[in-house]
Scaffold this active site. Sequence first.
Site, PDB file in Angstrom:
ATOM      1  CG  HIS A   1      -1.672   1.279   1.389  1.00  0.00           C
ATOM      2  ND1 HIS A   1      -2.571   1.786   0.484  1.00  0.00           N
ATOM      3  CD2 HIS A   1      -1.592   2.192   2.398  1.00  0.00           C
ATOM      4  CE1 HIS A   1      -3.026   2.951   0.918  1.00  0.00           C
ATOM      5  NE2 HIS A   1      -2.450   3.222   2.080  1.00  0.00           N
TER       6      HIS A   1
ATOM      7  CD  GLU B   1      -3.913   5.782  11.231  1.00  0.00           C
ATOM      8  OE1 GLU B   1      -4.876   5.014  11.114  1.00  0.00           O
ATOM      9  OE2 GLU B   1      -3.617   6.646  10.397  1.00  0.00           O
ATOM     10  CG  ASP B   2      -1.261   1.571  10.533  1.00  0.00           C
ATOM     11  OD1 ASP B   2      -2.223   2.198  11.010  1.00  0.00           O
ATOM     12  OD2 ASP B   2      -1.220   1.161   9.357  1.00  0.00           O
TER      13      ASP B   2
ATOM     14  CG  ASP C   1      -3.912   6.853   2.244  1.00  0.00           C
ATOM     15  OD1 ASP C   1      -3.708   5.635   2.109  1.00  0.00           O
ATOM     16  OD2 ASP C   1      -4.487   7.351   3.231  1.00  0.00           O
TER      17      ASP C   1
END
Length: 757
Positions: free
Chosen positions: A90, A118-119, A181
């Site tokens: 991604h 974030e992840d 994105d």
Amino acid sequence: MNLTPADSTLSVASNNRAAFDRPASRNTPHPSKTDTNAAQAGVASVSQLNAKLAEYLTPSELKKVKEAYRFSDEMHLGQMRKSGEPYISHPIAVAEICADWKLDAQAIMAALLHDVMEDQDVKKEELIERFGAPVASLVDGLSKLEKIEFQSQIEAQAENFRKMLLAMARDVRVILIKLADRLHNMRTLGFMSPEKKRRIARETMEVYVPIAHRLGLNNIYRELQDLAFSHLYPMRYRTLSKAIKAARGNRREVVSKILDSVNNTLSASGIGAQIYGREKTLFGVYRKMRNKHLSFSQVLDVYGFRVVVDSFASCYVALGTLHALYKPMPGKFKDYIAIPKLNGYQSLHTTLIGPYGTPVEFQIRTQEMNRVAESGVAAHWLYKNEDASLSDLQQRTHAWLQSLLDIQKQTGDSAEFLEHVKVDLFPDSVYVFTPKSKIIALPRGATVLDFAYTIHTDIGDQTIAAKINHEQAALRTELRNGDIVEIVTSPASRPSPNWLTFVRTGKARSAIRHHLRTVNLSESTELGKRLLTQALATLNIDPLLPGPLTEKLLNESSAKSLDELYADIGVGKRMATLVARHIRGLMVDEEEAGLVPAAENDAGPGKLEPVAIYGTEGASVQLAPCCQPIPGDDIMGQLRRDQGLMVHSTDCYVAKRQRAKEPERWIEVVWGSELSRRFDCRIKILVQNEKGVLARVAAEIGESDANITYVGMDDDKDHLMTQLRFTVQVDGRIHLARLMRNIRRVPRVARILRERS
């Protein structure tokens, strides 16, 4: 540069923001090598990205991008997407879309790293240390606010958009990466549940599609629109898709004949041009069918043609040549070259009657205009070396981004900020002129007041009158293309809450609300205190709350002080009854803990005492313009968000309709015992059309001790009767009744009544 994975096997991915599941832990074990196809797809993506970047980045920049890739691959190790692909595929895909725009190395690095904060809980400080502050700021602007607890999903979404848009206002690369994105997420949305598909598709259609349009990113705008349409209305999408494929075969002969004719005609005229066939997007066809209530067979201009010429002058020469070839349809010509769209788009649009009577749309533009039309603000990176004439587009973009910062400064919360920004993303525009012939672009439906606030906030705040095309016009007048607008100001003028009912732009709405919040703060605070005191009284609670209870209330309501809480109640952001019940709940908790004695004579929830209205409260209390209540009328009050208390007559049709929608926002109100002002009231009088009758009626109104603030008249088609319309100022119903009796005695008066909306 050879961007190979940090390990021999590509990392496994989960879904990214908004679209996919939460990521696995940073310590997730490395996956087995069973998913060979997914791994090969990931490596292929790296190879494509590597080839695109090598075209325009320097070796030192390529080295930095390689470092960012390796770090991202390491951080996403062990994550899989819903599709079964490694998650690193991604970020690579997002970076590849950015590379198509030839964004700089910092943007490509941010695209590869955009999910690590974030992840995987990577700190901004770590990114600054490894990749520098600019890259870290871009990644931070793209990261959601997962660690903050919000009261609702809507509030969380609004705050995330607010953060992203403000980061975009500081650096437009943030939104370009975010659009890349979102585009890749939409392309791979088929693996999500139907509910998630619809939610993400709706969010894309409402926010990201308008942003892409606003920034002139036409290719992404069209693709996102069709992808969102396919997930929101899959059956309609499939049906239309089949119909267009069938029509494509049926109309091939017509399209071929038009192409040959246009090519031959332009060549004979000595105009060098490239001609492209252009098909409407599926959503474009669907929108036209829905808005104009057409069947598919009635949408004739599914196909159009783009004529790209070599110079500005050739655009108009080509236009004349095409008009000589086919007859133009009246009213279907638009010159976006002389007056570009808000997003910098320039082109000539004309619709011609082609062979067999088929309408055909042509767009005529230069190569440079075509670049901007396809890539918008991204053309700044795509063609920065050979194209120095994009300054106007950059200025327009900068002005809009600056307006986001202005709205942010004047906005109370994230939901309100997003509401204002969505308004400004409205794509259709009208173009009007200042008295000095400067062109101002506004959203369709914008009013004179929107124009004033677009010029400057202070001009909007001080507006008292306006002229359109040198004639007096009301502030609520909607502007049309070509209008010349002149604003009259006064230092003594101040915004009215009623202005919020007709302004169209986000900047105007936020400026008016900001003024009402700050200038009328004391009035709102006093009204809120009265409302909360009455609400507490019905629950047998002393309004003088103990210190610890007050502190707990402020903490849980996120208010800085009691005055701020009162002001929020006064302007309708909080409901007094709900705050009172919350206080009661806090008291019960304290009682159960033994910190305060139990309340005595607690009769439970009771009926709120009516709020007394005196008409002198200022902007925090308004009399509804629809019914214009006067003392003696039965009344009720509506607490409107950020606009205070609006007082309606109980028999007002508008009030009844709104009360049915939001009953919790209505409270009982009564007229105060001593009133020291007069109130506006509308009356209609039907008179025989005779000389001097208006003067006699006006004289009788004066004799009845009433003041006239407005007069108008309408003749019937036979000119036998005239309807006079007055707005008069009276003390109340008794004074109005006496006035109407006196007017009835005037000769030639056939009928008189009080006018309500």
